[in-house]
Design a protein around this motif. Structure first.
Motif, short mmCIF file in Angstrom:
data_model
loop_
_atom_site.label_atom_id
_atom_site.label_comp_id
_atom_site.label_asym_id
_atom_site.label_seq_id
_atom_site.Cartn_x
_atom_site.Cartn_y
_atom_site.Cartn_z
N PRO A 1 0.39 13.50 -14.42
CA PRO A 1 0.90 13.70 -15.78
C PRO A 1 2.40 13.98 -15.81
N ALA A 2 2.92 14.60 -14.75
CA ALA A 2 4.36 14.87 -14.71
C ALA A 2 5.16 13.58 -14.59
N TRP A 3 4.63 12.61 -13.85
CA TRP A 3 5.34 11.33 -13.75
C TRP A 3 5.24 10.57 -15.07
N GLY A 4 4.11 10.66 -15.74
CA GLY A 4 3.98 10.05 -17.05
C GLY A 4 4.99 10.62 -18.02
N PHE A 5 5.18 11.94 -17.96
CA PHE A 5 6.18 12.60 -18.80
C PHE A 5 7.59 12.10 -18.47
N LEU B 1 3.83 9.85 -26.10
CA LEU B 1 4.18 11.17 -25.56
C LEU B 1 3.65 12.28 -26.47
N ALA B 2 3.77 12.08 -27.78
CA ALA B 2 3.23 13.07 -28.71
C ALA B 2 1.71 13.14 -28.60
N LEU B 3 1.08 12.00 -28.35
CA LEU B 3 -0.37 11.94 -28.18
C LEU B 3 -0.81 12.77 -26.98
N LYS B 4 0.06 12.83 -25.96
CA LYS B 4 -0.26 13.57 -24.73
C LYS B 4 0.27 15.01 -24.78
N ARG B 5 0.78 15.45 -25.95
CA ARG B 5 1.39 16.78 -26.09
C ARG B 5 2.64 16.94 -25.22
N GLN B 6 3.35 15.84 -25.00
CA GLN B 6 4.58 15.88 -24.23
C GLN B 6 5.80 15.61 -25.12
N ALA B 7 5.55 15.57 -26.42
CA ALA B 7 6.60 15.46 -27.44
C ALA B 7 6.09 16.18 -28.67
N PRO B 8 6.97 16.60 -29.58
CA PRO B 8 6.52 17.32 -30.78
C PRO B 8 5.43 16.56 -31.53
N ARG B 9 4.46 17.31 -32.07
CA ARG B 9 3.29 16.70 -32.70
C ARG B 9 3.63 15.92 -33.98
N PHE B 10 4.75 16.24 -34.61
CA PHE B 10 5.05 15.54 -35.87
C PHE B 10 5.34 14.06 -35.64
N PHE B 11 5.61 13.67 -34.38
CA PHE B 11 5.81 12.25 -34.09
C PHE B 11 4.52 11.44 -34.22
N LEU B 12 3.38 12.12 -34.37
CA LEU B 12 2.11 11.43 -34.58
C LEU B 12 1.91 10.97 -36.02
N ARG B 13 2.75 11.47 -36.93
CA ARG B 13 2.59 11.11 -38.34
C ARG B 13 2.83 9.62 -38.54
N THR B 14 1.95 8.97 -39.25
CA THR B 14 2.09 7.54 -39.51
C THR B 14 2.05 7.27 -41.01
N THR B 15 2.58 6.12 -41.38
CA THR B 15 2.48 5.69 -42.77
C THR B 15 1.08 5.15 -43.03
N SER B 16 0.79 4.86 -44.29
CA SER B 16 -0.53 4.33 -44.64
C SER B 16 -0.77 2.96 -44.03
N TRP B 17 0.31 2.27 -43.63
CA TRP B 17 0.13 0.95 -43.00
C TRP B 17 0.30 1.02 -41.48
N GLY B 18 0.22 2.24 -40.91
CA GLY B 18 0.10 2.39 -39.46
C GLY B 18 1.39 2.42 -38.68
N ILE B 19 2.52 2.83 -39.25
CA ILE B 19 3.79 2.90 -38.54
C ILE B 19 4.12 4.37 -38.25
N PRO B 20 4.41 4.72 -36.99
CA PRO B 20 4.82 6.11 -36.68
C PRO B 20 6.22 6.38 -37.23
N ILE B 21 6.28 6.84 -38.47
CA ILE B 21 7.51 6.87 -39.23
C ILE B 21 8.56 7.81 -38.64
N TYR B 22 8.15 8.99 -38.14
CA TYR B 22 9.14 9.92 -37.59
C TYR B 22 9.71 9.41 -36.27
#
Length: 555
Positions: A120-124, A359-380
């Protein structure tokens, strides 16, 4: 605002399952395609999009603009051999990526694979390195656009910077299928341009244009097939050939991003391998022919290849066309190269945002990066990369072409780290299969020779990475800017890896414990479901055999 509100609601409602899926995925004990990806991302990309996106990302400013520098320092044969060596590495990378991604089709591609197969450290480390690389890649392409516009006008570059930042952001926030269609059109335009340039170059070279004498391989005799760089004799010619490597790596950069949006791809177990295999042959074919033809048309000591020219006039393609008396065609080529640069920046935005989402999915970046638009784009994620596009304004205080070459060195080092990770992931997967007595033939896609090619390519990637800035260590050629741009990436990756490993106390993945049997079964289930959906969709579309006249490019 409504889209953001809906996204927030979905994130809150699905919060518990998201957390569980992230945790399970990181530990490797659940389906590697998480619930978050299924719920929030849209499968809008097809094989034709993947194939053409990879072509669009790889045939860009590296081929159109920096090839001149390669011929100048390596000579026509030195440049051809340099691109051939890197092309062979790309072959190994593409096949390794295809085999692993067919089994593990996740957003973030080899970044998530590293979590699953290495540590996981190398993935990070490689994830944030890729974010850093794409953060630089986008302004490098916009810097190139400024260079290209200087071919026509002296208008302040800030105007072009603002226009293309706005355009790139607009493409980044549309539905991923719309992005795919835009890139499909750009890639088609670039392919037609490359084919035209190769044919035009051969006709010019063989004396097919009235008033232009036959050139043949004249420039291979004088000034010669190789250029002595730094040293003299065989040693100088070897260094000239080796100096081509960094530019060649930059030119091919982007092909590894083919599977970055795997969770947004229909039937990834079939489409990703097919795209990897076909894209490699097309890239190598177009690159090798283009390098060969340009080396025949332009002498390595042509003054117009000098970097200080500051405009696209130093592009070998423009030089070749102008020499034949078709200066107007040079403007057309310049316009197409601008679209190529913009296309490459779009591709870097797609790759970077999906890595940051992973990275956000793996908790290796802030969770707000998981926010998506209604059409599936990670807007942040898109907004994050947009902020760094303003690095392009560096071109206003330094020469645009100088800044472009800084970014070339910085991006090439990051690309080599990414390629090395793809190859190491593949080696680890094949080793784990052997230790668990699972036949490699059970993989969704497998080739018997790829384990050996991955080992050889990994060694070559590391050698090029550590020798990419060799010129600064020779007498009288020390340059702090060149040293930093060539080697900054290495300590950054090491710091990311060691820091995350110490903080999180991660451990190397035990290959004997990998749930490969479960992953293979899940891949089969996904393939069966996708085949059923594809058959139903094909039945609705009806007979489209006429497409076969052009579909060979991507299918």
């Amino acid at each position: 605002m409504e889209a953001e509100h809906n996204s927030k609601l979905r994130s809150e409602e699905d919060g518990g399952s998201v957390d569980k899926a992230i945790h399970a995925t990181a530990d490797g004990h659940a389906d590697v395609v998480s619930a978050t990806e299924r719920a929030h991302l849209k499968q809008g990309l097809e094989q034709r999009h993947l194939s053409m996106i990879a072509l669009a990302g790889s045939i860009g400013t590296g081929l159109f603009l920096s090839l001149g520098g390669s011929i100048q320092t390596g000579g026509p044969l030195g440049a051809l051999l340099g691109y051939a060596v890197v092309g062979a590495i790309v072959c190994a990378v593409q096949f390794a990526l295809g085999e692993v991604s067919a089994l593990l089709p996740v957003t973030g591609s080899f970044v998530r694979h590293a979590d699953y197969l290495i540590d996981p450290a190398w993935g990070f480390a490689v994830g944030w390195n890729l974010v850093y690389g794409n953060v630089l890649s986008i302004p490098s392409e916009i810097s190139a656009i400024c260079v290209l516009f200087q071919f026509w006008t002296d208008i302040n570059s800030s105007l072009w910077i603002m226009i293309f930042i706005a355009l790139t952001f607009a493409i980044g926030v549309v539905f991923v299928r719309a992005y795919g269609e835009v890139e499909f059109a750009f890639a088609s335009l670039k392919l037609l341009t490359i084919i035209f340039l190769i044919i035009f170059g051969l006709v010019t070279n063989l004396g097919g244009i009235p008033g232009v004498e036959r050139i043949g391989f004249r420039y291979w005799n004088t000034p010669g097939p190789f250029v002595e760089y730094i040293g003299t004799g065989p040693w100088g010619r070897l260094l000239g050939f080796w100096s081509v490597m960094t530019s060649a790596v930059y030119s091919f950069a982007g092909c590894e991003s083919l599977a970055m949006a795997a969770a947004e791809t229909r039937n990834p177990g079939r489409t990703i391998p097919r795209a990897c295999k076909r894209v490699f042959f097309r890239i190598v074919l177009f690159y090798m022919l283009a390098v060969l033809v340009v080396g025949m048309l332009v002498a390595s000591d042509d003054d117009r290849l000098n970097d200080y020219s500051g405009t696209a006039a130093q592009s070998p393609f423009v030089i070749a066309v102008s020499a034949a008396g078709y200066s107007a065609v040079g403007s057309v080529i310049n316009a197409i190269v601008i679209t190529s640069a913009w296309s490459s920046s779009n591709q870097a935005l797609l790759s970077g945002t999906r890595v940051l989402y992973a990275l956000a999915l793996k908790r290796q970046a802030p969770r707000f990066f998981l926010r998506t638009t209604s059409w599936g784009i990670p807007i942040y994620c898109v907004l994050f990369f947009t902020a760094f596009m303003f690095l392009s304004f560096m071109t206003l205080s330094s020469g645009a072409l100088t800044v472009f070459y800084w970014f070339v060195s910085l991006t090439a080092a990051g690309t080599l780290v990414s390629w090395s990770t793809v190859l190491l992931n593949h080696i680890r997967l094949k080793t784990a299969l052997r230790r668990q007595s699972i036949s490699a033939s059970e993989l969704p896609w497998n080739n018997g020779w790829t384990l050996y090619s991955s080992y050889v390519a990994l060694v070559m990637c590391l050698v090029i990475l550590f020798t990419g800035g060799f010129s600064v260590f020779t007498a009288g050629r020390w340059n702090a800017n060149s040293f930093v741009s060539s080697y900054l990436d290495i300590p950054l990756v090491i710091a990311f890896f060691v820091g995350w490993k110490v903080i999180k106390k991660t451990k190397w993945v035990k290959l004997e414990d990998l749930p490969l049997r479960e992953a293979i079964e899940q891949a089969r289930e996904r393939a069966q479901q996708a085949e059923m959906e594809q058959e139903a969709e094909d039945a609705l579309k009806g007979d489209r055999r006429w497409l076969k006249f052009i579909s060979w490019i991507w299918d």
